[in-house]
Design an enzyme around this catalytic site. Structure first.
Site: not given
Ligand code: NI
Length: 207
Positions: A72, A22, A167, A76
């Protein structure tokens, strides 16, 4: 018809597992692609739209390597802090940026922090993003845990059909992802030696 929100897949005793990354593309994504390539492993990258400018070639490389790119959001933000219109715009802008960079449409979406997932999924689905993908294995590498702690956590919790959350970038606060890269260098061969095939989330869900 798959559920609107998925955390893992039912694959029986087939040892399939999906690594996901991510908050990129970021400074660590190319090193992660190098590692995955070395082991002929596939992964899914849930990207932030704001991260794409200047890293278009990284996204193209990921797709050329048969990895998957999911949405995503742009910046954020937790979905429960956004109106439906704002959330939709966050997703649309990101899908547009991925398409402009690669010519490919995102299919999957993942909410920042996993927050407000059911509502996020409903909004995402209305613009063609489905399913919404959470995870079943969470080594919390975003805490900048040591690489050894990340490896231990993933290997303890790995199961057939798992979706592992890692991540390659950062959400709100800039952080190094070096521990995640180092962990991956051990994890990929360790998972392969345990008989796992590392596939994209869409491949896992189709199995
Ligand atoms: Ni994230």
């Amino acid at each position: 018809m798959p559920p609107a929100v998925v955390r893992c897949a039912e694959v029986g005793d087939r040892r399939l597992l999906a690594l996901s990354f991510d908050d990129g593309p970021g400074d660590w994504t190319e090193a992660i692609l190098d590692l995955l390539e070395r082991h002929d492993a596939r992964a899914t990258f849930f990207v932030l739209g704001r991260q794409i400018a200047g890293r278009e070639a990284t996204l193209r490389r990921a797709l050329a390597g048969r990895h998957e790119v999911g949405n995503h959001t742009w910046s954020h933000v937790r979905a429960d802090a956004l109106s439906e219109t704002e959330l939709r715009r966050e997703l649309e802008r990101t899908s547009e940026a991925v398409r402009a960079a690669t010519g490919v449409d995102c299919i999957l979406a993942r909410p920042p922090y996993g927050a407000d997932a059911e509502r996020f999924a409903a909004v995402a689905k209305r613009i063609g993003l489905a399913p919404t993908v959470l995870w079943s294995v969470d080594p919390e590498d975003w805490r900048e845990s040591s690489s050894a702690a990340i490896v231990r956590s993933v290997l303890e919790d790995a199961h057939p059909g798992a979706i592992v959350d890692l991540h390659d970038g950062w959400g709100r606060t800039p952080q190094s992802r070096q521990p995640s890269v180092e962990a991956l260098g051990e994890l990929v061969p360790a998972l392969v030696s345990r008989g796992y095939a590392l596939v994209t989330v869409s491949e896992l869900l189709a199995a």
